[in-house]
Write a protein that holds these residues in place. Structure first.
Motif, mmCIF file in Angstrom:
data_model
loop_
_atom_site.group_PDB
_atom_site.id
_atom_site.type_symbol
_atom_site.label_atom_id
_atom_site.label_comp_id
_atom_site.label_asym_id
_atom_site.label_seq_id
_atom_site.Cartn_x
_atom_site.Cartn_y
_atom_site.Cartn_z
ATOM 1 N N ASP A 239 46.990 32.675 38.648
ATOM 2 C CA ASP A 239 46.275 31.803 39.571
ATOM 3 C C ASP A 239 45.102 32.528 40.216
ATOM 4 O O ASP A 239 44.001 31.965 40.351
ATOM 5 N N VAL A 240 45.319 33.800 40.606
ATOM 6 C CA VAL A 240 44.227 34.592 41.168
ATOM 7 C C VAL A 240 43.135 34.816 40.121
ATOM 8 O O VAL A 240 41.937 34.751 40.423
ATOM 9 N N LEU A 241 43.526 35.058 38.880
ATOM 10 C CA LEU A 241 42.552 35.218 37.792
ATOM 11 C C LEU A 241 41.686 33.968 37.661
ATOM 12 O O LEU A 241 40.452 34.056 37.524
ATOM 13 N N LYS A 242 42.308 32.801 37.717
ATOM 14 C CA LYS A 242 41.550 31.556 37.592
ATOM 15 C C LYS A 242 40.550 31.398 38.740
ATOM 16 O O LYS A 242 39.417 30.932 38.531
ATOM 17 N N ARG A 243 40.947 31.783 39.942
ATOM 18 C CA ARG A 243 40.108 31.546 41.118
ATOM 19 C C ARG A 243 39.070 32.654 41.330
ATOM 20 O O ARG A 243 37.938 32.379 41.728
ATOM 21 N N PHE A 244 39.455 33.889 41.042
ATOM 22 C CA PHE A 244 38.559 35.027 41.273
ATOM 23 C C PHE A 244 37.715 35.356 40.037
ATOM 24 O O PHE A 244 36.660 35.969 40.152
ATOM 25 N N GLY A 245 38.240 35.026 38.868
ATOM 26 C CA GLY A 245 37.531 35.320 37.634
ATOM 27 C C GLY A 245 37.864 36.661 37.024
ATOM 28 O O GLY A 245 37.367 36.994 35.943
ATOM 29 N N VAL A 246 38.703 37.463 37.704
ATOM 30 C CA VAL A 246 39.106 38.774 37.178
ATOM 31 C C VAL A 246 40.596 38.965 37.431
ATOM 32 O O VAL A 246 41.176 38.367 38.351
ATOM 33 N N TYR A 247 41.207 39.812 36.624
ATOM 34 C CA TYR A 247 42.650 40.052 36.692
ATOM 35 C C TYR A 247 42.935 41.255 37.589
ATOM 36 O O TYR A 247 42.205 42.248 37.571
ATOM 37 N N SER A 248 44.007 41.158 38.354
ATOM 38 C CA SER A 248 44.411 42.255 39.235
ATOM 39 C C SER A 248 45.334 43.213 38.493
ATOM 40 O O SER A 248 46.157 42.790 37.675
#
Length: 488
Positions: A239-248
Motif C-alpha cells: 500500500d505504501v508502494l502504491k501511494r509513495f511510488g517506492v518500496y520500503s
C-alpha cells in the motif's frame, strides 16, 4: 594479518557466532584475536565454548578471549562491534506492556515509538561509556561498528557525543533487495542493482535495475501483488508502494510502527498485518520471538555446541556488513553497502545532523558515501518526522531531561495518532519509574514521577493488543519444527 576485534554484548550468542564465522571466511584474518565481553558470565561461557569449538575444528590460530571486564576486552582493539540490549528482555517487556495500557500497539518497539525511545534512553548512557573506553584504551583510530538498536539514536550519540569513529550497520536493505529480486523472477539477488537511501528502518529503494533494465513502480506493484506469499504478508508495504511510488526496505510489522496511519485503530490493524510470522505485524511479535529464541537456545545448547564442530564454509558467508567492511579496510578489496552515518550533505533534503542510511563504498581509505541523493518528497517527509523524534530523544538522554523526553514521545507519529498529551505524560512517568535501574540519568526525576503517578486520574486499560500470540513452550516449538521438517 594480526589485530584485535572486541565484541560488546557477545552474549547475543547466535549473532556473535555469525559475525565470527563471517570474519574468518576472509583468509587473511585467521590469525586475529576476538575479545568477547558481556555483563552475563553465563552467556559468555556459552559463546566462548562455541567459538573455541569452531577454532579447534578448523585448525585455526585464531585467539578467543572472554571477560566481563569491558576495558580489558577493548584494550588495543582495532575494531569494536556492539550488539547490546541494555535491560535485556525484562526492560523490553515494559517497552511493549506499558504503552499498550495507553492504546499504543507496537510490533517491535525498538527504533522509535514509545518503546524505541525508552530503549534509546537505556542505551545511550552505556554507548557513551563504550566510547570513553574506546578513546582511552582501544587502538588509535579504532572503528566502532554499532549493530544495536535503536540504530540511529545510538549512532547519533556515539558520533556527536562519544567522539568515536562510528558506523551503524543493519541488514534491512539486503533483505529487501532479496525480496524484490525474488518477486521479479531473478535467479540471484546479484542480478538486482539497487540504490536505497533514507534513515534506518525507513530506507527507500529509489532506483532499481534488473540486469541493467530499469524497474518502475507499476511493474513492481504487479510483481508483489502476483506473488502468492508476499501479497499476503506485505499488504502494508504494498500500500505504501502504491501511494509513495517506492518500496520500503523495512518489514511490514516494523514499517507499520513508523507511520501514523496503519496501527492507530485496533480494528484496522488486522487489515494490514499477517500473522504467519511475527515480523509481519504481530503485537509484541519481536518480544515473543526473542523470548522463544532465548528459551530454545538454552535448552538445545548441546546441539548448538555440536554443530560448531563443522568446517567453516566461505560459500555460506552472510551478507551482514561487518566482515565485508573489515575485509575492505584491511585488504583494499572494495565493498559496496548501505551504512548509517551522519548526513553531512549525503542526502540533500534531510538535515545535516541526522543519521542517514545510504550507499557507500569501503576501501583502505575508509567508508566513502555517495553524496547528492535527493529523496522523493513523501519519503523525506516520513523520515523527517522520525529524525525530529530521534534528535529530541538523544538530547533528552544526554541531559536526563524528562520534560524533553515526554515531548519526544508526544511527537512520535504513532503515539501522537493514538494518545493525548495527558496520557503521554503519564505513560512516560510510568516507563521511567519501571525502568529506573537502567536510566541513571533520570534518577533525579524518579521521585517526582512516582508522586505524579500516585495522584494521576488518567485512565488506562490492561490490554494484550490487537494481534497478540502467547510465547510458545519448548515442547510446542519442537513439535512445530518436527512438523515443518516432515512437510519439507
Amino acid at each position: 594479518m594480526s589485530f584485535k576485534i572486541a565484541i560488546i554484548g557477545a552474549g547475543s550468542v547466535g549473532f556473535t557466532k555469525k559475525l565470527f564465522t563471517d570474519i574468518l571466511c576472509v583468509p587473511e584474518f585467521e590469525d586475529i584475536e576476538f575479545a568477547l565481553t558481556d555483563v552475563s558470565e553465563h552467556n559468555l561461557a556459552m559463546i566462548k565454548a562455541i567459538l573455541d569449538r569452531i577454532v579447534e575444528a578448523n585448525k585455526l590460530p585464531t585467539k578467543v578471549t572472554a571477560t566481563t571486564n569491558r576495558r580489558e576486552a577493548l584494550e588495543g582493539a582495532r575494531y569494536i562491534i556492539s550488539c547490546v540490549r541494555v535491560g535485556g528482555l525484562e526492560a523490553y517487556a515494559d517497552d511493549i506492556r506499558i504503552p499498550l495500557k495507553y492504546g499504543i500497539d507496537q510490533c517491535v518497539g525498538d527504533t522509535i515509538c514509545a518503546g524505541g525511545i525508552l530503549y534509546g534512553q537505556r542505551n545511550i548512557p552505556v554507548i557513551l561509556d563504550f566510547c570513553r573506553d574506546i578513546r582511552e584504551v582501544a587502538a588509535t583510530g579504532a572503528k566502532f561498528l554499532n549493530y544495536a538498536n535503536p540504530m540511529a539514536m545510538n549512532t547519533w550519540a556515539a558520533i556527536e557525543y562519544g567522539k568515536v569513529d562510528t558506523v551503524g550497520l543493519c541488514h534491512g536493505v539486503q533483505h529487501g533487495a532479496e525480496q524484490i529480486a525474488q518477486v521479479l523472477g531473478a535467479k540471484s539477488p546479484k542480478e538486482l542493482d539497487h540504490v536505497c537511501s533514507g534513515i534506518n528502518h525507513q530506507t527507500w529503494f529509489i532506483e532499481l535495475k534488473l540486469n541493467g533494465r530499469s524497474i518502475g513502480k507499476d511493474e513492481l506493484i504487479s510483481a508483489f501483488e502476483a506473488h502468492p506469499v508476499y501479497s499476503k504478508q506485505e499488504k502494508l508495504r504494498i500500500d505504501v508502494l502504491k501511494r509513495f511510488g517506492v518500496y520500503s526496505t523495512e518489514s511490514n510489522g516494523h514499517l507499520s510502527e513508523y507511520l501514523p496511519w496503519y496501527r492507530k485503530r485496533p480494528d484496522e490493524i488486522a487489515r494490514w498485518i499477517d500473522m504467519s510470522d511475527w515480523i509481519h505485524g504481530e503485537t509484541g511479535g519481536y518480544l515473543r520471538y526473542s523470548t522463544e529464541t532465548r528459551n530454545w537456545f538454552e535448552t538445545e545448547y548441546p546441539q548448538f555446541l555440536e554443530a560448531a564442530s563443522k568446517p567453516i564454509d566461505p560459500a555460506k558467508r552472510s551478507n551482514e556488513h561487518a566482515s565485508h567492511i573489515l575485509e575492505a579496510l584491511e585488504t583494499n578489496r572494495v565493498y559496496r553497502g548501505h551504512f548509517n552515518v551522519k548526513n553531512n550533505g549525503v542526502i540533500t533534503n534531510l538535515p545535516q545532523d541526522a543519521i542517514i542510511e545510504s550507499p557507500g563504498f569501503v576501501d583502505r581509505f575508509g567508508i566513502n558515501m555517495a553524496a547528492g541523493i535527493t529523496l522523493p518528497e513523501a519519503c523525506a517527509a516520513t523520515c523527517m518526522a522520525s529524525i525530529n523524534v530521534q534528535r529530541m530523544s538523544v538530547h533528552a538522554a544526554i541531559a536526563g531531561d524528562i520534560d524533553l523526553l515526554k515531548l519526544a514521545v508526544l511527537h512520535d507519529p504513532l503515539v501522537g495518532a493514538v494518545s493525548t498529551p495527558e496520557e503521554v505524560w503519564q505513560m512516560v512517568d510510568e516507563m521511567v519509574v519501571a525502568q529506573a535501574q537502567w536510566l541513571p540519568q533520570y534518577a533525579h526525576a524518579v521521585p517526582a514521577a512516582k508522586e505524579r503517578l500516585s495522584k494521576s486520574k488518567v485512565k488506562t486499560r490492561e490490554w494484550a493488543g490487537a494481534a497478540r500470540r502467547s510465547v510458545r513452550s519448548i515442547e510446542e516449538l519442537r513439535a512445530e519444527k518436527a512438523a515443518l521438517k516432515q512437510a519439507g
